[in-house]
Design an enzyme around this catalytic site. Sequence first.
Site, PDB file in Angstrom:
ATOM      1  N   GLY A  12       0.817  -1.319   0.051  1.00  0.00           N
ATOM      2  CA  GLY A  12       0.015  -0.063  -0.046  1.00  0.00           C
ATOM      3  C   GLY A  12       0.904   1.193   0.087  1.00  0.00           C
ATOM      4  O   GLY A  12       0.765   2.147   0.910  1.00  0.00           O
ATOM      5  N   GLY A  13       1.842   1.100  -0.736  1.00  0.00           N
ATOM      6  CA  GLY A  13       2.853   2.199  -0.994  1.00  0.00           C
ATOM      7  C   GLY A  13       2.526   3.285  -2.213  1.00  0.00           C
ATOM      8  O   GLY A  13       3.244   4.145  -2.370  1.00  0.00           O
ATOM      9  N   THR A  14       1.237   3.405  -2.634  1.00  0.00           N
ATOM     10  CA  THR A  14       1.236   4.119  -3.806  1.00  0.00           C
ATOM     11  C   THR A  14       0.691   5.569  -3.445  1.00  0.00           C
ATOM     12  O   THR A  14       0.656   6.450  -4.151  1.00  0.00           O
ATOM     13  CB  THR A  14       0.201   3.605  -4.873  1.00  0.00           C
ATOM     14  N   GLY A  16      -0.982   8.029   0.306  1.00  0.00           N
ATOM     15  CA  GLY A  16      -1.243   8.153   1.792  1.00  0.00           C
ATOM     16  C   GLY A  16       0.165   7.926   2.676  1.00  0.00           C
ATOM     17  O   GLY A  16       1.113   8.263   2.241  1.00  0.00           O
ATOM     18  N   GLY A  18       1.579   5.022   3.279  1.00  0.00           N
ATOM     19  CA  GLY A  18       2.567   4.242   2.638  1.00  0.00           C
ATOM     20  C   GLY A  18       3.626   4.977   1.834  1.00  0.00           C
ATOM     21  O   GLY A  18       4.687   4.676   2.108  1.00  0.00           O
ATOM     22  N   SER A 129      -5.124   0.931  13.624  1.00  0.00           N
ATOM     23  CA  SER A 129      -5.768   2.145  13.818  1.00  0.00           C
ATOM     24  C   SER A 129      -6.248   2.501  15.211  1.00  0.00           C
ATOM     25  O   SER A 129      -6.478   1.542  16.044  1.00  0.00           O
ATOM     26  CB  SER A 129      -7.098   1.987  13.017  1.00  0.00           C
ATOM     27  N   TYR A 142     -14.138  -3.325  10.301  1.00  0.00           N
ATOM     28  CA  TYR A 142     -12.592  -2.647  10.211  1.00  0.00           C
ATOM     29  C   TYR A 142     -12.236  -2.600  11.440  1.00  0.00           C
ATOM     30  O   TYR A 142     -10.964  -3.051  11.639  1.00  0.00           O
ATOM     31  CB  TYR A 142     -13.000  -1.321   9.541  1.00  0.00           C
TER      32      TYR A 142
HETATM   33  N1  LIG Z   1      -6.120   7.724   6.937  1.00  0.00           N
HETATM   34  C1  LIG Z   1      -6.402   7.673   8.125  1.00  0.00           C
HETATM   35  O1  LIG Z   1      -7.225   8.335   8.675  1.00  0.00           O
HETATM   36  C2  LIG Z   1      -6.195   6.320   8.711  1.00  0.00           C
HETATM   37  C3  LIG Z   1      -6.416   5.984  10.160  1.00  0.00           C
HETATM   38  C4  LIG Z   1      -6.280   4.784  10.938  1.00  0.00           C
HETATM   39  C5  LIG Z   1      -5.435   3.792   9.974  1.00  0.00           C
HETATM   40  N2  LIG Z   1      -5.368   3.998   8.849  1.00  0.00           N
HETATM   41  C6  LIG Z   1      -4.863   2.881   8.323  1.00  0.00           C
HETATM   42  O2  LIG Z   1      -3.820   3.187   7.508  1.00  0.00           O
HETATM   43  C7  LIG Z   1      -3.331   2.429   6.298  1.00  0.00           C
HETATM   44  C8  LIG Z   1      -3.055   3.314   5.301  1.00  0.00           C
HETATM   45  O3  LIG Z   1      -4.293   4.299   4.913  1.00  0.00           O
HETATM   46  P1  LIG Z   1      -4.058   5.525   4.019  1.00  0.00           P
HETATM   47  O4  LIG Z   1      -5.200   6.287   4.736  1.00  0.00           O
HETATM   48  O5  LIG Z   1      -2.853   5.780   3.808  1.00  0.00           O
HETATM   49  O6  LIG Z   1      -4.878   4.828   2.931  1.00  0.00           O
HETATM   50  P2  LIG Z   1      -4.915   5.147   1.191  1.00  0.00           P
HETATM   51  O7  LIG Z   1      -4.249   6.788   0.985  1.00  0.00           O
HETATM   52  O8  LIG Z   1      -6.083   4.844   0.933  1.00  0.00           O
HETATM   53  O9  LIG Z   1      -3.608   4.037   0.765  1.00  0.00           O
HETATM   54  C9  LIG Z   1      -3.768   2.858   0.916  1.00  0.00           C
HETATM   55  C10 LIG Z   1      -2.859   2.216   0.207  1.00  0.00           C
HETATM   56  O10 LIG Z   1      -3.485   0.707   0.101  1.00  0.00           O
HETATM   57  C11 LIG Z   1      -3.162   0.193  -1.308  1.00  0.00           C
HETATM   58  N3  LIG Z   1      -4.458  -0.665  -1.173  1.00  0.00           N
HETATM   59  C12 LIG Z   1      -5.753  -0.427  -0.864  1.00  0.00           C
HETATM   60  N4  LIG Z   1      -6.423  -1.663  -0.933  1.00  0.00           N
HETATM   61  C13 LIG Z   1      -5.542  -2.526  -1.473  1.00  0.00           C
HETATM   62  C14 LIG Z   1      -5.526  -4.050  -1.698  1.00  0.00           C
HETATM   63  N5  LIG Z   1      -6.627  -4.513  -1.407  1.00  0.00           N
HETATM   64  N6  LIG Z   1      -4.515  -4.559  -2.170  1.00  0.00           N
HETATM   65  C15 LIG Z   1      -3.277  -3.610  -2.239  1.00  0.00           C
HETATM   66  N7  LIG Z   1      -3.296  -2.586  -1.953  1.00  0.00           N
HETATM   67  C16 LIG Z   1      -4.347  -2.104  -1.672  1.00  0.00           C
HETATM   68  C17 LIG Z   1      -3.552   1.531  -2.103  1.00  0.00           C
HETATM   69  O11 LIG Z   1      -3.208   1.530  -3.312  1.00  0.00           O
HETATM   70  P3  LIG Z   1      -4.287   1.264  -4.573  1.00  0.00           P
HETATM   71  O12 LIG Z   1      -5.284   2.014  -4.393  1.00  0.00           O
HETATM   72  O13 LIG Z   1      -3.742   1.415  -5.800  1.00  0.00           O
HETATM   73  O14 LIG Z   1      -4.544  -0.348  -4.172  1.00  0.00           O
HETATM   74  C18 LIG Z   1      -2.509   2.676  -1.324  1.00  0.00           C
HETATM   75  O15 LIG Z   1      -1.531   2.512  -1.847  1.00  0.00           O
HETATM   76  C19 LIG Z   1      -4.463   1.611   6.242  1.00  0.00           C
HETATM   77  O16 LIG Z   1      -4.124   0.326   6.717  1.00  0.00           O
HETATM   78  C20 LIG Z   1      -5.683   2.151   6.932  1.00  0.00           C
HETATM   79  O17 LIG Z   1      -6.714   1.095   7.388  1.00  0.00           O
HETATM   80  C21 LIG Z   1      -5.876   4.959   8.056  1.00  0.00           C
END
Ligand SMILES: NC(=O)c1ccc[n+]([C@@H]2O[C@H](COP(=O)([O-])OP(=O)(O)OC[C@H]3O[C@@H](n4cnc5c(N)ncnc54)[C@H](OP(=O)(O)O)[C@@H]3O)[C@@H](O)[C@H]2O)c1
Length: 245
Positions: A12-14, A16, A18, A129, A142
């Site tokens: 998930g490095g594309t 956010g 990551g 989270s 979730y």
């Molecule tokens: N943002 C928040 O407020 C928050 C708060 C608490 C926890 N988190 C957690 O933090 C982590 C990162 O979240 P983020 O907010 O940075 O999310 P994000 O911006 O949506 O990024 C998620 C990353 O995971 C990839 N991804 C999503 N579904 C996937 C799948 N089924 N297989 C492979 N890659 C997948 C996405 O790439 P593609 O779209 O190209 O697949 C993207 O690189 C997650 O585990 C999330 O639950 C986030």
Amino acid sequence: MKYQGKKAVVTGGTHGMGLAVVRALLDGGAEVLLTGRDVSGVDLPAHLLSSDASRLADIDELGAVAEAKLGELDLVFVNVGYATLTPYAEATPEIYDRTFDVNAKGAYFTAQRLAGLVRPGGSFVFTTSVAAEAGIAGMGPYSAAKAAVRSFARTYAAELAPRGIRVNVVSPGYTDTPTMGVTGVPSEVLAAFKETGDEITPLKRHATPEEVAAAVLFLAFDATFTTGADLPVDGGLGQRLTLPV
Ligand SMILES: NC(=O)c1ccc[n+]([C@@H]2O[C@H](COP(=O)([O-])OP(=O)(O)OC[C@H]3O[C@@H](n4cnc5c(N)ncnc54)[C@H](OP(=O)(O)O)[C@@H]3O)[C@@H](O)[C@H]2O)c1
């Protein structure tokens, strides 16, 4: 350079948090393999692999590519995850299964497949989270899936300790990523979600992806006597703080 000679896999490095970790690693001289479901838009000096974290065949391929491109690893950041905003009455078995498959099963088997590549002194960091230990309306599957990740990170920490490999967890609160960690909601709902986050977080704002990345890199490389731990990056949200009136 701080990470010269280090080799890392970031799922998930594309975008956010990551992506923030990937950028910091590359800036520090590390060699990185990153995944996302679609990596075609990524323009970074890294190894790229389109890979769905819920598919065991993709996880197996990730292991093979990591071995071929990087060999031994210093860091695996198991970061893929997403939430839906689904009240209990609207939850379907499909939403439940997909949420657990991506967040929990994908994380568990990614770690299983890559563990043999991590060298002594290396580490895993999992993203959970603040929701894992809270009751947030609409986040039942979730939150439970992230609680599962928090639990099996402890077990991995126990199982990998004899090899000198540390396993830790970062648990973000509201973080300003493209999705805010939530998929499938209209932009106005996402905006309201973000606004609520800023109100209920003691520091009265959301995190930047770089603030979460700093915690991930601390756990990965600096916290050399820390394993099985959970580092919240939540502005105090999960810490039962009582603010002055
Ligand atoms: N943002 C928040 O407020 C928050 C708060 C608490 C926890 N988190 C957690 O933090 C982590 C990162 O979240 P983020 O907010 O940075 O999310 P994000 O911006 O949506 O990024 C998620 C990353 O995971 C990839 N991804 C999503 N579904 C996937 C799948 N089924 N297989 C492979 N890659 C997948 C996405 O790439 P593609 O779209 O190209 O697949 C993207 O690189 C997650 O585990 C999330 O639950 C986030």
